[in-house]
Structure formats: C-alpha cells, structure tokens
Design an enzyme around this catalytic site. Structure first.
Site, mmCIF file in Angstrom:
data_model
loop_
_atom_site.group_PDB
_atom_site.id
_atom_site.type_symbol
_atom_site.label_atom_id
_atom_site.label_comp_id
_atom_site.label_asym_id
_atom_site.label_seq_id
_atom_site.Cartn_x
_atom_site.Cartn_y
_atom_site.Cartn_z
ATOM 1 N N HIS C 127 4.880 10.191 87.693
ATOM 2 C CA HIS C 127 5.212 11.425 86.987
ATOM 3 C C HIS C 127 6.731 11.636 87.084
ATOM 4 O O HIS C 127 7.340 11.236 88.065
ATOM 5 C CB HIS C 127 4.463 12.552 87.707
ATOM 6 C CG HIS C 127 4.533 13.892 87.048
ATOM 7 N ND1 HIS C 127 5.616 14.728 87.163
ATOM 8 C CD2 HIS C 127 3.630 14.558 86.295
ATOM 9 C CE1 HIS C 127 5.377 15.858 86.512
ATOM 10 N NE2 HIS C 127 4.181 15.780 85.963
ATOM 11 N N ASP C 203 2.963 11.181 96.503
ATOM 12 C CA ASP C 203 2.900 12.327 95.603
ATOM 13 C C ASP C 203 1.420 12.649 95.438
ATOM 14 O O ASP C 203 0.715 12.006 94.668
ATOM 15 C CB ASP C 203 3.550 11.949 94.273
ATOM 16 C CG ASP C 203 3.262 12.976 93.185
ATOM 17 O OD1 ASP C 203 2.552 13.965 93.449
ATOM 18 O OD2 ASP C 203 3.751 12.771 92.054
ATOM 19 N N GLN C 206 -2.109 14.970 92.404
ATOM 20 C CA GLN C 206 -3.458 14.721 91.895
ATOM 21 C C GLN C 206 -4.359 14.126 92.975
ATOM 22 O O GLN C 206 -5.504 13.744 92.684
ATOM 23 C CB GLN C 206 -3.417 13.762 90.690
ATOM 24 C CG GLN C 206 -2.531 14.186 89.536
ATOM 25 C CD GLN C 206 -3.026 15.429 88.824
ATOM 26 O OE1 GLN C 206 -4.188 15.825 88.961
ATOM 27 N NE2 GLN C 206 -2.144 16.063 88.060
ATOM 28 N N LYS C 229 -2.860 23.225 91.276
ATOM 29 C CA LYS C 229 -3.758 22.179 90.790
ATOM 30 C C LYS C 229 -5.025 22.084 91.618
ATOM 31 O O LYS C 229 -5.868 21.216 91.372
ATOM 32 C CB LYS C 229 -3.035 20.826 90.823
ATOM 33 C CG LYS C 229 -1.871 20.752 89.837
ATOM 34 C CD LYS C 229 -1.390 19.333 89.656
ATOM 35 C CE LYS C 229 0.014 19.243 89.106
ATOM 36 N NZ LYS C 229 0.078 19.300 87.641
ATOM 37 N N CYS C 371 4.337 13.867 81.091
ATOM 38 C CA CYS C 371 5.452 13.684 82.030
ATOM 39 C C CYS C 371 5.490 12.282 82.618
ATOM 40 O O CYS C 371 5.869 12.082 83.769
ATOM 41 C CB CYS C 371 5.415 14.722 83.154
ATOM 42 S SG CYS C 371 5.758 16.374 82.573
HETATM 43 C C1 LIG Z 1 1.166 13.038 89.706
HETATM 44 C C2 LIG Z 1 1.942 14.296 89.622
HETATM 45 N N1 LIG Z 1 3.067 14.434 90.317
HETATM 46 C C3 LIG Z 1 3.798 15.559 90.282
HETATM 47 C C4 LIG Z 1 3.424 16.614 89.512
HETATM 48 C C5 LIG Z 1 4.279 17.835 89.515
HETATM 49 O O1 LIG Z 1 3.592 18.932 90.033
HETATM 50 P P1 LIG Z 1 4.232 20.368 89.904
HETATM 51 O O2 LIG Z 1 4.506 20.600 88.458
HETATM 52 O O3 LIG Z 1 3.206 21.291 90.443
HETATM 53 O O4 LIG Z 1 5.497 20.343 90.703
HETATM 54 C C6 LIG Z 1 2.245 16.521 88.764
HETATM 55 C C7 LIG Z 1 1.762 17.625 87.905
HETATM 56 O O5 LIG Z 1 2.247 17.951 86.872
HETATM 57 C C8 LIG Z 1 1.511 15.345 88.817
HETATM 58 O O6 LIG Z 1 0.382 15.216 88.099
#
Ligand SMILES: Cc1ncc(COP(=O)(O)O)c(C=O)c1O
Ligand SMILES: Cc1ncc(COP(=O)(O)O)c(C=O)c1O
Lengths: 129, 414, 414, 129
Positions: C127, C203, C206, C229, C371
């Site tokens: 992401h 990370d 998910q 999430k 993203c």
């Molecule tokens: C795999 C992953 N990493 C990072 C993020 C970023 O999370 P957040 O927007 O809550 O900072 C997301 C979600 O959008 C994600 O799916």
C-alpha cells in the site's frame, strides 16, 4: 445513476469520436484523476484562431471517456478563448443528468484537460488588451 | 450577570449532557477545567453517532452512496472551520491536535528554513507543545532559541522585541497562555516580526476556543488549534497555514490519499491541504468538529469572549476575600488582559491537595505545572491550581469553587 | 455455510446499526468495503457516547473524579490492545492510523539507523502507506529500495530472498495485501530477515482485523494497524514495537505528556510508550477501540478468519459462472492463501462504472487502484473493483453482489 | 478522599519527620513525579547491614510528603533487602485508606525513591548466591 448508462453514453465509450493522436498539434494537455486513475490527453490544431482538428486519447471509465468524446464534437470551430470559458453545464448537457457527486470528477476530466490546454496556450500569447 | 445573560448560560449548559450528571458523591459537576479539555454539546455527540450509524465509509475514493456522503460532510466540515477562522479552505489542514500541528511546522517548514545562526523566538509562557519542538529544531539546525520575557504578572515585556527579532526566522507564541490567561499582543508581534522578516506561528490552542479570530485580520502565517478544547471531540485539530507557505513546504507524512502518482521508485504529491493528510483521516471527529464550530458560531464568539470576561471579573471579586487567608492569585488581575483562566494557591495547601478537596465538592480544577514547567520554575511556583471557564460556566460555578475553598481552608485549619 | 453459522452471522450483523438502514433507493445496504474501513457495532458507538456524556476529561494529570476515570479507561484500552496482540502494554503506542505508525518508524528508527549503502526491503504489493515513507527515507539516507516480487497471481516469489536481504536493515511488508488479499509468509520472512540482521515491520492494517495475531509468536519488530478497519472509530491506531527498539528510538513528536522535565533550553522525555504520544491523545477513540477489540475477542479471531475463508470460497464459487461473460478475478483463488478480499473486473466495464451500478443495488465495493498504483501498473490493470468481507457479511451479501453484476452485464449489454 | 486529610497526615505534612540532608549518606536516590512536580530525595546511612539514619527532602503535596515522612519512621533498622521488598500496602497502612487512584502516585513516590535507592545499592553488591 441507474439510467445514466444510456445507449449513447455506451456508444461514445465503446466508439469514442476523435480518438487518437494528432501528429503535429498546436495545443495539447494531459492530466489524470489521481483518485481513480482515469487519464486523458487532448490535442488541438488551431486554424485561423479556431479549432480545426481535435483528438483525445486516454483510458478510464465510461463517464470520463464518453464525456471527453462528446466534448471533442462540441469544440470544433470554437476559439481558444471560447474553450477557456466552457462551463460544467456544457458537459452535463452532453452527458445527461444523473451523475452522482462521486463521479463528477470523471465527467469533468476531459473538460479540465481541454481548458488547461486552451488557457495555457492563451497565457503564452502576448497580451492583446 | 443580568438575569437574561444568566438564563442564556443556563440554556447553553443544558446542551451538555455531562453537566447534568451528579458526581459519585451526589454533587453537581462544576467543570472548571476547560483549558485542559472542554465538554461537548449534545449536537457534537449526535454527529458522531449519526456518522457511525448512517454513513460511515472511507472518503475521497468511494463511489457508493455512503462514501459520497462521508466525503461531502468531511469536506463541508473543513469549509466550516475555514469560515470560522477566516481562512481559505485550502489553508485548513486536519491534524490530531495543536501539538501535532506545531511539530509538523517545526519539521517540515523548520527543517527546510532554519540554519545555524538563525534564531527562533518564543515567549516565556509557552506550553511544552510550543517549546519542545523548537528546542529540537534548534538542536537539529544549530539555530538559537530566544524568549520574549514576561513580568511577575505574566505580562509580556516587549522592550527588547526588535533585538530579539534580529536574525529571527520564526516567532512562535501562544495566543492565550493556558497557565495565566495572558492574551498575546498579536498586532505588535505580527507586524514587527514581519518587518524583521520572520514568519509567525500562533499557538491558538487557547485562542480559537475563546476569542473571535480571523486569519486575514491577524495576518499570522500559521495558526494551530485543537478541536477538543472548543466543544469538539478528541483526536482532531487544525493547522492553518498561509497558502504560499503550505505550498512551499515539503509534505511530512507519506501514504494513502496525499499522493498524485506513485511508482515503485518515487512519487509525486497532492496540493495543500491534502498533501499533509496521509492515510485515513479522522473522518468522524472532523465532521463532529465542524458541528462544534457551528455551535460556537450560533452562540457567537464575541459573546463567548464577553461571557468569559464577565465571569472572570466575577470570580476575581469572589476570590478576593480569600486573599486575607493566604490565597494567592497569579497573573494579571485585569479581565481585559486575560482570557478566562485563573491560577492560584491557598496558603500552604499544595495545589494537588486543593484540587482533591475541591473534587469532593464536585469542582474540577487542574493542579500542577500545566505543561509550563519552565514558567513555573521562573516564577518559583511548585504547582498551581487553575480554574478555567467556558461557554457553559455560570456564576453558580464560581460560587461552588468558593464553597470548595472554604472546605479546604477548614480541612487544613487555615 | 451451516444454518447455525448463518444465524451467528445474522446475530452479529444485527449489532451494526448502519446495516439496518436502507439506501436512498430503498435497497438493503450490502457493505463489501471493509478493507477500506469497517462498520462499527453498537457497543463501540455507545462507548463514545458514554465517554462524552459521563466522564470526558483530559487524562494523566487530572486529580478529579472524571479525569481519574478517563485515565483509567484510556489505559485499560491499551491493556486490551496489548492482550489482543500478545504484547506488553509498554509496547503499544497510540497513533492516528497505520500510516502515521509507519511514518513514525521511518522517521525515528529510520533516520537513526539507515545509512547510504544500506537496503530497505519491501514487497511489490505494498500500500502507498508502506511504500512512500520508505522512498523518502531512502532519499534522505541514501539507502537502496528493493522489492520482493510477486507473480501474476500476487503470490510472493521468495527465490531470491537471501540476496535481497543482503545488506538490508529493515523489511517492511503487508501482513495481508489490501488489493489481492495475499497473506504474507511471515514465518519465513521474519526468520530469514532476522538471520540477515534486519528488523521487520509488518503493516498489519489488513492483518490485525482479519487474522489471529500474536506478537510473541510472529516475532516481528514492529506491527502497525488502524482501529477503523477493525470495528473501531476513525482517528486511532497502534504502533507495536519491541520494547528495546522503542526504548532506543528517539522521540518523534514533542510536547505535553511525553516529557519528564522541561527547561527553557532543553528537555528530557518519558519512557515508551508515552514518549511517542505528545499532546492530548485521542482519548475517546482509544477507549472505543478497546471496546472494538473486546467485541472481536468475544467473536473470536479464529472464527473471524474461518468465517471469511468460507465466505471467500462461497464468493469464488458464485462468481465463477460470470467468468464466461468476461469476469476476471485477480489474485490467488485459494482461500487458504488469501484473506477475504477479491479484486475483479467485468469485461470492458470500467471498475468505476461497475461500482456505480452496484451502488444502485445497495452494494458497496471499492474501485480504483486501492492505493497500490505500482502494483496496478506492473499487472497492467487500469483499475479493479474490490469486494472485501468482514464479520458481518453473509452469503446473502455475496448473492446481492451477483445480482449487481447481472445488472451491470445487462446495462453494458454483455 | 474527604476524610483523607486527617490530623496525623497534616501533622506529617507540616512537621515532616527525618526531614533534611545527611552529610555522608551511604545510599541515596531522588525522583520526581513528572506529572505533578512532586520531588523526593531519600538518604540512608547503613550500619551493620541495617538502616541507621534516614533523611528525606523534597517538596510536594500533603500526600507525598506525609507518606514519605511516615515511611522514614518505618524503615529504621531494616535491611536494604527488606526495603527492596516493601510493598504498597505498607504505605497504605501508614497513610490510611481513601486515596483516590489519581493520587496513588503521590502516595507511592517516597516508596519508589527509597526502593530504587536500596535496589540500586543491592545491584552494586557482589552477587552473594
Ligand atoms: C495494507 C494497508 N496498509 C496501510 C493502510 C493505511 O491505513 P490507514 O489509512 O488507516 O493509515 C491500509 C488501508 O488503507 C492498508 O490496507
Ligand atoms: C497553550 C497551549 N498550547 C498547546 C496545547 C496542546 O494542545 P493539545 O494537547 O491539544 O495538542 C495546549 C493544551 O494543552 C495549550 O493550552
């Protein structure tokens, strides 16, 4: 939105008018909608101050591509100054009603690119007033 | 207070559910700690519930109906904040709180602009959040930290301002001191700082909640504030920055939603304010902060200021008799010069003990250094008790404070 | 799904007020975008209301009753999170979201540890939030960015892992891909990274919501996740870090509540986790996140995983007939290898158009690059539609997705 | 908390026992409660393995000062190992019930300082086992 995807929209999506590249365009611009990845490039040939030929290329959703396609039909013969003044309503008139707010950016992408091409070019001209 | 004014405050207080809940000792809750965090009106709490029960969705990229609504309400909240402070919507960056906003500027603007030999000008009244980030910037950059002094009443001594500004790149100062209530002479500071070529960051954590503010009129370069101190929820705040400054600053956090184009090797970024907002925003709290600002606009910020001025005057009057019994009141006594904050100590009763006894009467005051340790050291105060007022406070709250002080005096045999 | 299992999910779904609200077209809300953000159960929303209506106060320094309660509940929430992920409470740092957590590590740990010639190892699935911060760290430090490749199904190709790890200081990888659902082979990555002397940041945006996780068992060095999430509110997330790493890292944000002693010229700081938590925390949302985790523990994370596995299998089965009409399903088809995420496209219907038509049926899916622009470029997908599942999704939701796909096929004359 | 501030607490607050400085202490430690600014320093003279003299100094609220004062009375004659094992209950027994959670840190500050002095010193000793 239900009935947004009318036949003529799908027709423009699948058979875009004025689609392709101009070998030596006088004016051109390109942009993308970073949130969905739609991309459009607009090229113009200007003859005697008016749009002679116009081509667009790019990829994206039915809304952005159909709106761009219809826009190219509308602008032939216009001056750059007229293009710079084109309003959103022109696009909405072409594509019909029922675009949801989230998709408005898609519908307007072609217009934005076209206007930035025209305005960029106008800005390059010596000031006439 | 006139009867009508008193009625108006009572009607306002009735909008805050927490104020109707007695303490575990069955006392009325007398909340005099709004400088730490404010209470929330029903409308703000309802905005959170509405969001989560009706249209919770991630914003900006969603095509479906609830995502469209969430995006619209979130961006509408930004418009409300912009209007509330007289800024352009592109100048309103969402952050967690004032502390994050100041750190963001110290890192992003600071690293790009400060060099050895430059100076950073603060005041002796700053909250740790508007002091420590600059200490670290000074360490990183080799810049010098300077301080506008205050006198024993906490009033600014501006005699040497021009020397202090010499070679200065940024001035950072609290709009209102959270410890003493002192209001910054913003006109003077901003105009002279600008004349000296420095930008001005105003720590508005205690400014935006209590005084009418207008960015165009104040003409400061950055202004920072926290939603939780102005009827909004915790977890949301704002960095205001003049557009050209925000445009020139490098982004700070990187990730989803602040990018234009990403490849494996490198990326390009959005325009302000989005370029500073990486990742999923605090959507619900931003929307609820917008509702808090609606509430304040309905009440009227000039009214808020006037109400607090009158209440402060009333409190100073009611506290005066205790001075014969060892009550010390710090800071300027003139309600024109301070916002609704009164710091004090009672004889040899430590501020924590005082606060504990007041608590038994349902009276909530803060005790300690109020995140202004250097000021406390300078003044020679180990700790102070602090009462701070907001829209929902009444003269009856001040009276309750006095009852609590009586009790403390009795317990400590004063 | 068995009848009992189906009943259980229906009972769970009944805990989510938003799912009972029809769309403006009168359709049942079929929420298949939990990878973007999850919906919230009644208990989480109620926790916010309780906080604001009963004990809203600033924490850690308040002496009075509601401040004591706010502090206790806030710290109790941290204990819940620690227990949920099998960590020590001192290893749980509150942040806004995953993005902030990763940026914090890239700045604080990264600036202190990365030098020119070092390498940072990511994967091709990351992401933007786990990619762009490292791009910038690479720029600042002169370190090299490397990527673990994935095949055309989004499965990791680990053949060259040891070469990739050579000279590598940190590996950062998504526990679960938000675009394709691919689950990281964490054991292999962590053990080989550690053998090569690299630390591992996972990370978990998910991961934590969908899989049972235990920091002791995973043995990664950092783990990051977002409350929103996993049934929690927006605006709160967690950085987990092994205690010795957190202790060695310099603090990042400076201000109230993270200091030990402040003088005008310099300051000393608290121990972890507080040293990373400057300014007023997102108190309400931290507490509500604790309640979300209570909810997930009651449901049971092994059950969550199993439920999503079964639902994914069911969805793949129901979607199969559409493949004859141009449906393309990306990613691994094996529900053992992926979490509850399915990315797809229908013939020449652009993902945005597909999502818009599904929306008219009340079905919420995400469309776009999720993203993960570089991944999309590599795969040659302009955009995909993505359905993602969570505890409240039922087979009926998958059926509704199929009804929507039928409609899209009809509208586009497929 | 109402009745926490009993006479004997106030007496210890206003007339702390064993208050002051030891010229040549064998063991000492100092700490502050960063959240409220309370500060305490504890000094011990150790004779034949047991606490001979003890002094504390500092400033702070009635709770921290009275608790520290009472603690100094309790520890005379103890070994460092005994001090290291002192529990919160010892302090609570001294100061009486009714301390609210927010003030617990104040009550325990003296104990924390004393124990860290003792433990620090013990750690400095050659391991006996
Ligand atoms: C795999 C992953 N990493 C990072 C993020 C970023 O999370 P957040 O927007 O809550 O900072 C997301 C979600 O959008 C994600 O799916
Ligand atoms: C003057 C001042 N500046 C900064 C802050 C920090 O605000 P926050 O904790 O919301 O970041 C505060 C509040 O505590 C304050 O009163």
């Amino acid at each position: 939105m239900d009935d947004f995807y009318r036949d003529y929209i799908l027709d423009h999506y699948r058979h875009p008018r004025n689609f392709g590249e101009l070998a030596n365009a006088d004016v051109e611009a390109e942009d993308l909608n970073p949130l969905c990845g739609d991309q459009i490039r607009m090229q113009l040939k200007v003859d005697g101050g008016r749009v002679g030929e116009v081509r667009f290329s790019g990829k994206g959703c039915a809304i952005s591509q159909a709106a761009a396609s219809m826009l190219t039909e509308r602008v032939k013969g216009m001056t750059l100054a007229e293009i710079a003044k084109l309003s959103k309503d022109a696009v909405l008139e072409d594509v019909g009603i029922g675009i949801s707010p989230t998709r408005m950016k898609c519908a307007m992408l072609g217009l934005r690119v076209l206007k930035s091409a025209a305005i960029g070019e106008l800005a390059g001209w010596p000031d006439e007033e | 207070m006139t009867v009508t004014a008193e009625r108006r405050v009572e009607r306002i207080a009735a909008d805050f559910p927490i104020l109707a809940r007695p303490t575990s000792r069955g006392k009325r809750l007398v909340y005099l700690d709004s400088a730490a965090t404010s209470q929330k009106p029903r409308a703000v709490i309802a905005a959170l519930v509405d969001y989560y029960e009706q249209y919770n969705a991630n914003i900006h990229r969603g095509v479906y109906e609830i995502a469209a609504r969430a995006t619209a309400e979130y961006e509408a909240a930004r418009v409300k904040i912009a209007r509330f402070i007289g800024a352009d919507v592109s100048e309103v960056v969402w952050v967690r709180n004032t502390t994050e906003a100041i750190n963001l500027v110290a890192y992003s603007w600071g690293n790009a602009n400060l060099r050895a030999g430059d100076a950073i000008l603060l005041t002796e009244l700053e909250h740790h959040s508007d002091l420590v980030p600059w200490q670290l910037l000074a360490q990183r950059s080799g810049a010098e930290l300077r301080f506008i002094p205050v006198d024993e009443r906490g009033l600014y001594v501006l005699d040497d301002l021009d020397e202090l500004l010499d070679g200065c790149k940024i001035v950072a100062a609290a709009h209102v001191s959270n410890t003493l209530g002192t209001i910054l002479p913003l006109d003077t500071i901003v105009s002279r700082a600008h004349a000296a070529g420095a930008v001005v960051l105003v720590d508005g954590a205690q400014g935006a909640p209590h005084l009418p503010v207008d960015m165009k009129a104040l003409d400061c370069d950055f202004y920072t504030f926290s939603g939780h101190k102005m009827l909004g929820p915790t977890g949301i705040g704002v960095l205001y920055g003049k557009r050209d400054l925000l445009e020139a600053m490098p982004p700070f956090f990187f990730g989803g939603d602040m990018i234009r184009k990403v490849e494996y090797a490198h990326s390009t970024f959005s325009d302000p304010p989005r370029k500073f907002e990486a990742g999923t925003s605090n959507i619900a709290d931003a929307i609820a902060f917008g509702v808090a600002v609606d509430y304040l606009e309905r009440v009227g910020m000039p009214w808020v200021r006037e109400h607090e001025r009158l209440l402060t005057a009333y409190a100073l009057e009611r506290l005066a008799p205790f001075e014969r019994r060892g009550l010390e009141i710090y800071g300027a006594r003139d309600p024109e010069l301070i916002s609704g904050v009164i710091s004090f100590n009672l004889a040899d009763v430590h501020a924590h003990d005082l606060a504990s006894i007041l608590d038994t009467e349902g009276v909530c005051v803060r005790a300690g250094h109020h995140c202004t340790m250097p000021l406390m050291d300078k003044m020679g105060w180990a700790a102070t008790a602090r009462a701070s007022f907001y829209v929902y406070n009444t003269e009856a709250d001040v009276d309750a404070l006095c009852v609590g002080l009586e009790k403390a005096a009795r317990v400590f045999g004063i």
